[in-house]
Design an enzyme around this catalytic site. Structure first.
Site, PDB file in Angstrom:
ATOM      1  N   CYS A 112       0.814  -1.232   0.000  1.00 50.03           N
ATOM      2  CA  CYS A 112       0.000   0.000   0.000  1.00 50.03           C
ATOM      3  C   CYS A 112       0.838   1.268   0.000  1.00 50.03           C
ATOM      4  O   CYS A 112       0.333   2.344  -0.289  1.00 50.03           O
ATOM      5  CB  CYS A 112      -0.925  -0.010   1.212  1.00 50.03           C
ATOM      6  SG  CYS A 112      -1.907  -1.498   1.251  1.00 50.03           S
ATOM      7  N   HIS A 245      -4.039   6.796   2.430  1.00 50.55           N
ATOM      8  CA  HIS A 245      -4.344   5.466   1.886  1.00 50.55           C
ATOM      9  C   HIS A 245      -5.765   5.063   2.282  1.00 50.55           C
ATOM     10  O   HIS A 245      -6.149   5.142   3.459  1.00 50.55           O
ATOM     11  CB  HIS A 245      -3.319   4.457   2.397  1.00 50.55           C
ATOM     12  CG  HIS A 245      -3.665   3.042   2.046  1.00 50.55           C
ATOM     13  ND1 HIS A 245      -4.052   2.667   0.779  1.00 50.55           N
ATOM     14  CD2 HIS A 245      -3.700   1.911   2.800  1.00 50.55           C
ATOM     15  CE1 HIS A 245      -4.301   1.373   0.775  1.00 50.55           C
ATOM     16  NE2 HIS A 245      -4.106   0.883   1.985  1.00 50.55           N
ATOM     17  N   ASN A 275     -10.279  -0.953  -0.941  1.00 48.80           N
ATOM     18  CA  ASN A 275      -8.845  -0.730  -0.749  1.00 48.80           C
ATOM     19  C   ASN A 275      -8.110  -1.216  -1.995  1.00 48.80           C
ATOM     20  O   ASN A 275      -8.041  -2.419  -2.254  1.00 48.80           O
ATOM     21  CB  ASN A 275      -8.408  -1.506   0.497  1.00 48.80           C
ATOM     22  CG  ASN A 275      -6.925  -1.377   0.795  1.00 48.80           C
ATOM     23  OD1 ASN A 275      -6.152  -0.924  -0.047  1.00 48.80           O
ATOM     24  ND2 ASN A 275      -6.534  -1.801   1.988  1.00 48.80           N
TER      25      ASN A 275
HETATM   26  N1  ACO Z   1     -19.427 -10.120   6.906  1.00 44.10           N
HETATM   27  C1  ACO Z   1     -20.050 -10.447   8.061  1.00 44.10           C
HETATM   28  N2  ACO Z   1     -19.381 -10.801   9.173  1.00 44.10           N
HETATM   29  C2  ACO Z   1     -18.025 -10.819   9.109  1.00 44.10           C
HETATM   30  C3  ACO Z   1     -17.331 -10.502   7.934  1.00 44.10           C
HETATM   31  C4  ACO Z   1     -18.079 -10.147   6.803  1.00 44.10           C
HETATM   32  N3  ACO Z   1     -17.518  -9.807   5.622  1.00 44.10           N
HETATM   33  N4  ACO Z   1     -16.017 -10.611   8.178  1.00 44.10           N
HETATM   34  C5  ACO Z   1     -15.882 -10.985   9.454  1.00 44.10           C
HETATM   35  N5  ACO Z   1     -17.085 -11.113  10.017  1.00 44.10           N
HETATM   36  C6  ACO Z   1     -17.414 -11.477  11.392  1.00 44.10           C
HETATM   37  C7  ACO Z   1     -16.296 -12.230  12.066  1.00 44.10           C
HETATM   38  O1  ACO Z   1     -16.387 -13.606  11.786  1.00 44.10           O
HETATM   39  C8  ACO Z   1     -16.587 -11.925  13.524  1.00 44.10           C
HETATM   40  O2  ACO Z   1     -17.612 -12.768  13.961  1.00 44.10           O
HETATM   41  P1  ACO Z   1     -17.572 -13.419  15.431  1.00 44.10           P
HETATM   42  O3  ACO Z   1     -17.561 -12.238  16.376  1.00 44.10           O
HETATM   43  O4  ACO Z   1     -18.819 -14.225  15.481  1.00 44.10           O
HETATM   44  O5  ACO Z   1     -16.297 -14.199  15.487  1.00 44.10           O
HETATM   45  C9  ACO Z   1     -17.124 -10.511  13.497  1.00 44.10           C
HETATM   46  O6  ACO Z   1     -17.575 -10.292  12.156  1.00 44.10           O
HETATM   47  C10 ACO Z   1     -16.144  -9.432  13.884  1.00 44.10           C
HETATM   48  O7  ACO Z   1     -14.958  -9.628  13.174  1.00 44.10           O
HETATM   49  P2  ACO Z   1     -13.718  -8.696  13.425  1.00 44.10           P
HETATM   50  O8  ACO Z   1     -12.586  -9.152  12.575  1.00 44.10           O
HETATM   51  O9  ACO Z   1     -13.485  -8.578  14.887  1.00 44.10           O
HETATM   52  O10 ACO Z   1     -14.273  -7.298  12.888  1.00 44.10           O
HETATM   53  P3  ACO Z   1     -13.675  -5.874  13.101  1.00 44.10           P
HETATM   54  O11 ACO Z   1     -14.701  -5.047  13.738  1.00 44.10           O
HETATM   55  O12 ACO Z   1     -12.294  -5.897  13.683  1.00 44.10           O
HETATM   56  O13 ACO Z   1     -13.519  -5.348  11.601  1.00 44.10           O
HETATM   57  C11 ACO Z   1     -11.957  -5.063   9.775  1.00 44.10           C
HETATM   58  C12 ACO Z   1     -12.688  -6.049  10.689  1.00 44.10           C
HETATM   59  C13 ACO Z   1     -12.963  -4.247   9.000  1.00 44.10           C
HETATM   60  C14 ACO Z   1     -11.089  -5.850   8.825  1.00 44.10           C
HETATM   61  C15 ACO Z   1     -11.098  -4.110  10.650  1.00 44.10           C
HETATM   62  O14 ACO Z   1     -10.348  -4.843  11.569  1.00 44.10           O
HETATM   63  C16 ACO Z   1     -10.175  -3.274   9.817  1.00 44.10           C
HETATM   64  O15 ACO Z   1     -10.583  -2.490   8.992  1.00 44.10           O
HETATM   65  N6  ACO Z   1      -8.857  -3.398  10.018  1.00 44.10           N
HETATM   66  C17 ACO Z   1      -7.898  -2.649   9.238  1.00 44.10           C
HETATM   67  C18 ACO Z   1      -7.663  -3.350   7.973  1.00 44.10           C
HETATM   68  C19 ACO Z   1      -6.837  -2.550   7.063  1.00 44.10           C
HETATM   69  O16 ACO Z   1      -6.678  -1.357   7.188  1.00 44.10           O
HETATM   70  N7  ACO Z   1      -6.277  -3.213   6.092  1.00 44.10           N
HETATM   71  C20 ACO Z   1      -5.537  -2.641   5.095  1.00 44.10           C
HETATM   72  C21 ACO Z   1      -4.191  -2.147   5.569  1.00 44.10           C
HETATM   73  S1  ACO Z   1      -2.926  -2.919   4.816  1.00 44.10           S
HETATM   74  C22 ACO Z   1      -3.271  -2.782   3.255  1.00 44.10           C
HETATM   75  O17 ACO Z   1      -3.923  -1.865   2.846  1.00 44.10           O
HETATM   76  C23 ACO Z   1      -2.809  -3.859   2.347  1.00 44.10           C
END
Ligand code: ACO
Length: 323
Positions: A112, A245, A275
């Site tokens: 990224c 980003h 993204n």
């Molecule tokens: N749809 C429905 N439910 C989902 C999905 C989905 N697509 N994905 C995960 N879940 C569920 C999980 O299974 C979990 O269920 P559980 O509680 O029963 O186990 C629940 O949702 C919560 O999952 P979390 O992973 O805890 O969700 P969180 O609130 O942390 O959000 C996210 C996840 C959006 C990925 C967040 O952590 C985030 O944005 N992180 C940053 C990611 C990022 O910036 N990446 C890019 C940087 S690096 C790059 O750009 C290459």
């Protein structure tokens, strides 16, 4: 003296995939995706090649700069993976764009932060007198690198390309890069299973610990922006726009609140593209440039973060004269 950005461009695939469409393919919903990330839809390659998308963004930037292909003597392409591992995407796009005078070219794989690392490399070429007109293109086919069975990652990414033309000038004020080496929080593996000698089996698809990256991103953006501004005697209020980003709207909002800036100074396009890794900053920069949002002489901050783990932060004085 280094460079000024004199033109920008972008290209995205034709095919739009909405959150609702994804929810017909896996157990997810528009509500889950949009409330946690801000993403409503993304573009995905179908009939196009990544080369076509890369060339279209580059052509777009050349037109915007009023530059002809034979003036380009440096081409930097950032990508996680082109259509081929070899030849490089930069070699192929040089042919596609007719960059007849350009022999200095590189593919840069810095996830990224690719666009920021390319600007840093271009700075060195300009200072060394080795480049007079450069084209930087960031192009990503994230849809090919995802595990489409993993709903926690596949809904987050999209494909696209963004580009910029650089010419000698005083537009670049500074760049900061950081690296905390390691693959534990985010990685994309290789397909190595065919070797009869290798017994390590990497997972090919993108793997990410979302929560770790989230914490890293919010702290990195504010720390690195603070450092580059302080080193130039500036405060967050002196900046006209923050082009960050596009990984997650909540990350952008959190960074914006920490910098105490109004929403219009931290624009976003993640709702439409997801993204797009290294392409996200130049795509957004092009949207702002073409909309006339960036004023002549204003200070612009670009900031990326991602796999590596890396950060890249760039301070620009925006010049609209040739944009
Ligand atoms: N749809 C429905 N439910 C989902 C999905 C989905 N697509 N994905 C995960 N879940 C569920 C999980 O299974 C979990 O269920 P559980 O509680 O029963 O186990 C629940 O949702 C919560 O999952 P979390 O992973 O805890 O969700 P969180 O609130 O942390 O959000 C996210 C996840 C959006 C990925 C967040 O952590 C985030 O944005 N992180 C940053 C990611 C990022 O910036 N990446 C890019 C940087 S690096 C790059 O750009 C290459």
């Amino acid at each position: 003296m280094s460079f000024t950005i004199t033109g920008t461009g972008r290209a995205v695939p034709e095919r739009t995939v909405t959150n609702d469409e994804l929810s017909t393919m896996m157990e997810t919903s528009d509500e889950w995706i949009s409330s946690r990330t801000g993403i409503r839809e993304r573009r995905v390659l179908t009939h196009e090649t990544l080369l076509e998308l890369t060339a279209a963004a580059g052509r777009n930037a050349l037109e915007n700069a009023g530059a002809s292909p034979d003036e380009i003597d440096l081409l930097l392409v950032t990508t996680l993976q082109g259509d081929y591992i070899s030849p490089s995407l930069s070699c192929l796009v040089a042919g596609e764009l007719g960059l007849s005078r350009c022999t200095q070219m590189l593919d840069i794989n810095m996830a990224c932060c690719g666009f920021l690392y390319a600007l840093d490399a271009a700075d060195s070429y300009f200072r060394a007198g080795k480049a007079t007109k450069a084209l930087v293109i960031s192009a990503e086919a994230m849809s090919r690198l995802l595990d489409w069975g993993d709903r926690s990652t596949c809904v987050l990414f999209g494909d696209g390309a963004g580009a910029a033309v650089l010419e000698p000038g005083d537009g670049l004020l500074g760049i900061r890069l950081t690296v905390s080496p390691g693959a534990e929080h985010i990685s994309v593996g290789i397909r190595g299973d065919d070797s009869p000698f290798e017994n390590t089996h990497n997972c090919f698809s993108l793997r990410m610990n979302g929560q770790e990256i989230y914490i890293f991103a919010v702290s990195a953006i504010t720390t690195e922006i603070g450092k580059i501004l302080t080193s130039h005697g500036l405060t967050p209020d002196d900046v006209g726009h923050y082009v960050l980003h596009q990984a997650n709207l909540r990350i952008l909002e959190s960074a914006r609140r920490k910098l105490k800036q109004p929403p219009e100074k931290v624009p976003h396009s993640i709702e439409r593209y997801g993204n797009t890794s290294s392409a996200s900053i130049p795509i957004l920069l092009d949207e702002l440039n073409r909309a006339g949002t960036l004023a002549d002489g204003e200070t612009v901050v670009l900031c990326g973060f991602g796999a590596g783990l890396t950060t890249g932060t760039c301070l620009l004085r925006w010049h609209t004269s040739k944009n």
